[in-house]
Motif scaffolding. Sequence first.
Motif, PDB file in Angstrom:
ATOM      1  N   VAL A  17       0.934  -1.077   0.013  1.00  0.00           N
ATOM      2  CA  VAL A  17      -0.063  -0.136   0.074  1.00  0.00           C
ATOM      3  C   VAL A  17       0.791   1.258  -0.128  1.00  0.00           C
ATOM      4  N   PHE A  18       1.722   1.403   0.765  1.00  0.00           N
ATOM      5  CA  PHE A  18       2.718   2.453   0.906  1.00  0.00           C
ATOM      6  C   PHE A  18       3.721   2.420  -0.248  1.00  0.00           C
ATOM      7  N   ILE A  19       4.116   1.414  -0.845  1.00  0.00           N
ATOM      8  CA  ILE A  19       4.700   1.335  -2.170  1.00  0.00           C
ATOM      9  C   ILE A  19       4.048   2.108  -3.360  1.00  0.00           C
ATOM     10  N   SER A  20       2.689   1.560  -3.366  1.00  0.00           N
ATOM     11  CA  SER A  20       1.740   2.382  -4.464  1.00  0.00           C
ATOM     12  C   SER A  20       1.768   3.644  -4.186  1.00  0.00           C
ATOM     13  N   ALA A  21       1.428   3.960  -2.996  1.00  0.00           N
ATOM     14  CA  ALA A  21       1.274   5.377  -2.677  1.00  0.00           C
ATOM     15  C   ALA A  21       2.628   6.262  -3.053  1.00  0.00           C
ATOM     16  N   VAL A  22       3.803   5.830  -2.991  1.00  0.00           N
ATOM     17  CA  VAL A  22       4.873   6.431  -3.233  1.00  0.00           C
ATOM     18  C   VAL A  22       4.909   6.468  -4.895  1.00  0.00           C
ATOM     19  N   PHE A  23       4.909   5.476  -5.291  1.00  0.00           N
ATOM     20  CA  PHE A  23       5.401   5.150  -6.872  1.00  0.00           C
ATOM     21  C   PHE A  23       4.413   4.820  -7.914  1.00  0.00           C
ATOM     22  N   ALA A  30       5.691   7.987 -16.238  1.00  0.00           N
ATOM     23  CA  ALA A  30       6.922   7.890 -16.763  1.00  0.00           C
ATOM     24  C   ALA A  30       6.768   6.539 -17.822  1.00  0.00           C
ATOM     25  N   GLY A  31       5.602   5.975 -17.712  1.00  0.00           N
ATOM     26  CA  GLY A  31       5.485   4.834 -18.808  1.00  0.00           C
ATOM     27  C   GLY A  31       5.688   3.530 -18.139  1.00  0.00           C
ATOM     28  N   LEU A  32       5.786   3.389 -16.952  1.00  0.00           N
ATOM     29  CA  LEU A  32       6.083   2.116 -16.243  1.00  0.00           C
ATOM     30  C   LEU A  32       4.848   1.631 -15.617  1.00  0.00           C
ATOM     31  N   ALA A  33       4.775   0.379 -15.578  1.00  0.00           N
ATOM     32  CA  ALA A  33       3.505  -0.425 -14.729  1.00  0.00           C
ATOM     33  C   ALA A  33       4.169  -0.731 -13.547  1.00  0.00           C
ATOM     34  N   LEU A  34       3.603  -0.378 -12.472  1.00  0.00           N
ATOM     35  CA  LEU A  34       4.054  -0.793 -11.134  1.00  0.00           C
ATOM     36  C   LEU A  34       3.551  -2.295 -10.760  1.00  0.00           C
ATOM     37  N   LEU A  35       4.561  -3.200 -10.234  1.00  0.00           N
ATOM     38  CA  LEU A  35       4.145  -4.153  -9.588  1.00  0.00           C
ATOM     39  C   LEU A  35       4.698  -3.943  -8.218  1.00  0.00           C
ATOM     40  N   ALA A  36       3.579  -4.357  -7.386  1.00  0.00           N
ATOM     41  CA  ALA A  36       3.951  -4.122  -5.955  1.00  0.00           C
ATOM     42  C   ALA A  36       3.516  -5.310  -5.215  1.00  0.00           C
ATOM     43  N   PRO A  37       4.424  -6.192  -5.019  1.00  0.00           N
ATOM     44  CA  PRO A  37       3.907  -7.705  -4.572  1.00  0.00           C
ATOM     45  C   PRO A  37       3.482  -7.417  -3.026  1.00  0.00           C
ATOM     46  N   ALA A  38       2.687  -8.346  -2.686  1.00  0.00           N
ATOM     47  CA  ALA A  38       2.008  -8.346  -1.146  1.00  0.00           C
ATOM     48  C   ALA A  38       2.978  -9.404  -0.520  1.00  0.00           C
ATOM     49  N   LEU A 200      11.668  14.024   5.093  1.00  0.00           N
ATOM     50  CA  LEU A 200      10.427  13.372   5.775  1.00  0.00           C
ATOM     51  C   LEU A 200       9.249  14.342   5.764  1.00  0.00           C
ATOM     52  N   ALA A 201       9.604  15.689   5.922  1.00  0.00           N
ATOM     53  CA  ALA A 201       8.328  16.435   5.991  1.00  0.00           C
ATOM     54  C   ALA A 201       7.675  16.477   4.710  1.00  0.00           C
ATOM     55  N   ALA A 202       8.543  16.487   3.472  1.00  0.00           N
ATOM     56  CA  ALA A 202       7.883  16.460   2.241  1.00  0.00           C
ATOM     57  C   ALA A 202       7.113  15.118   1.907  1.00  0.00           C
ATOM     58  N   LEU A 203       7.874  13.979   2.533  1.00  0.00           N
ATOM     59  CA  LEU A 203       7.217  12.706   2.164  1.00  0.00           C
ATOM     60  C   LEU A 203       5.843  12.564   3.156  1.00  0.00           C
ATOM     61  N   GLY A 204       5.787  13.323   4.394  1.00  0.00           N
ATOM     62  CA  GLY A 204       4.514  13.233   5.013  1.00  0.00           C
ATOM     63  C   GLY A 204       3.367  13.787   4.315  1.00  0.00           C
ATOM     64  N   ALA A 205       3.832  14.949   3.903  1.00  0.00           N
ATOM     65  CA  ALA A 205       2.624  15.876   3.049  1.00  0.00           C
ATOM     66  C   ALA A 205       2.702  15.251   1.781  1.00  0.00           C
ATOM     67  N   ASP A 206       3.238  14.574   0.928  1.00  0.00           N
ATOM     68  CA  ASP A 206       3.105  14.026  -0.371  1.00  0.00           C
ATOM     69  C   ASP A 206       4.049  12.665  -0.578  1.00  0.00           C
ATOM     70  N   ARG A 207       3.232  11.769  -0.435  1.00  0.00           N
ATOM     71  CA  ARG A 207       4.099  10.394  -0.550  1.00  0.00           C
ATOM     72  C   ARG A 207       4.843  10.313  -1.930  1.00  0.00           C
ATOM     73  N   GLU A 208       4.183  10.829  -2.901  1.00  0.00           N
ATOM     74  CA  GLU A 208       4.840  10.766  -4.140  1.00  0.00           C
ATOM     75  C   GLU A 208       6.266  11.410  -4.420  1.00  0.00           C
ATOM     76  N   SER A 209       6.388  12.402  -3.450  1.00  0.00           N
ATOM     77  CA  SER A 209       7.562  12.850  -3.459  1.00  0.00           C
ATOM     78  C   SER A 209       9.128  12.196  -3.550  1.00  0.00           C
ATOM     79  N   LEU A 210       8.797  11.213  -2.731  1.00  0.00           N
ATOM     80  CA  LEU A 210      10.082  10.120  -2.750  1.00  0.00           C
ATOM     81  C   LEU A 210      10.153   9.542  -3.998  1.00  0.00           C
ATOM     82  N   GLY A 211       9.078   8.977  -4.559  1.00  0.00           N
ATOM     83  CA  GLY A 211       9.004   8.242  -5.837  1.00  0.00           C
ATOM     84  C   GLY A 211       9.516   9.204  -6.949  1.00  0.00           C
ATOM     85  N   ARG A 212       8.999  10.435  -6.986  1.00  0.00           N
ATOM     86  CA  ARG A 212       9.559  11.443  -7.754  1.00  0.00           C
ATOM     87  C   ARG A 212      10.946  11.579  -7.961  1.00  0.00           C
ATOM     88  N   ALA A 213      11.435  11.772  -6.713  1.00  0.00           N
ATOM     89  CA  ALA A 213      12.954  11.892  -6.395  1.00  0.00           C
ATOM     90  C   ALA A 213      13.679  10.585  -7.010  1.00  0.00           C
TER      91      ALA A 213
END
Length: 225
Positions: A17-23, A30-38, A200-213
Motif C-alpha cells: 500500500v505504501f509502495i503504491s502511494a509512493v510510486f 514515466a510509462g512504467l507499470a508498477l508491480l507491488a508484491p504483497a 521526511l516532512a515532504a514525504l509526510g505531506a506528499d508520498r509521491e515526493s519520494l517516488g519522484r525523487a
Amino acid sequence: MSSSRAVLLPGTASDEVFISAVFARPLAEAGLALLAPASRGVREHVAALDAAWDGTPLVVGGVSLGAHVAAAWAVRHPERCAGLLLALPAWHGSADGAPASATARASASVVGSAGVEAALTGVDGWLGDELRRAWPRYGSRLADVLEEAAGEPAPSLAELSGLTAPVGVAACTDDPIHPLEVARAWVEALPRAALRTTTLAALGADRESLGRAALDAYRSAQAAV
C-alpha cells in the motif's frame, strides 16, 4: 525507459500500500507499470522478484529493506535488471551498528513482549499513522519479520560496484534512520547512479515526493555516459 515494468518492494514491516502511494503515479507518468508484491519478509520479496521475471529485463527496487533486497537480486541476476529505483538505503554490507537495524531489533523485542501499540509509543505524525496501519497486517509474524530485517546484510560496496544498470537513489536529508551518508556511499560505489533528495516532512505531506525523487535520479543515471 527500456523496461515497461517496475517491481518495487516495501521496507521493514511496511507493505504494498505504501509502495503504491509512493510510486504508482510517478511510474505511470514515466510509462512504467508498477508491480507491488504483497510479500512479507526477505524470502518472500526474493520469490516475488523471481516470479516477476519473464525473460524481459525489469526495473527493480524498493524502499529501505526493499531497496537492499532488490539490489542484492540485481547483483545475483544482472541480466534480469534494466535499472534500479532505490529509496532510503539504510546500510551497506553488514547491518551491525546501523540505526535502522537497531531500531528494528528494539521494536521486535517490544512487539514480542508488549504488543504493537507499546512498540509505537511516541511514534506520531504520518509515520505513526503509517506503521499503525501496516504493522497489524503482519499478525503474529511481525516480531520475526522485524528481527529478520535487523540482521539482513545489504549488498557490499564492492558488490554494488559491479552493477552496470542505471540506478536512481533517493534519500531524505533529515532521516537519521536512513542516513544520507549511506545513500551517498551507494551512489559513489555504483558505476552509473545518481542521487536526489527530499525530506521526511515532504514525504509526510506528499508520498509521491519520494517516488519522484527516485525517478528523477534514475533519468539522470540513464543519461550519463
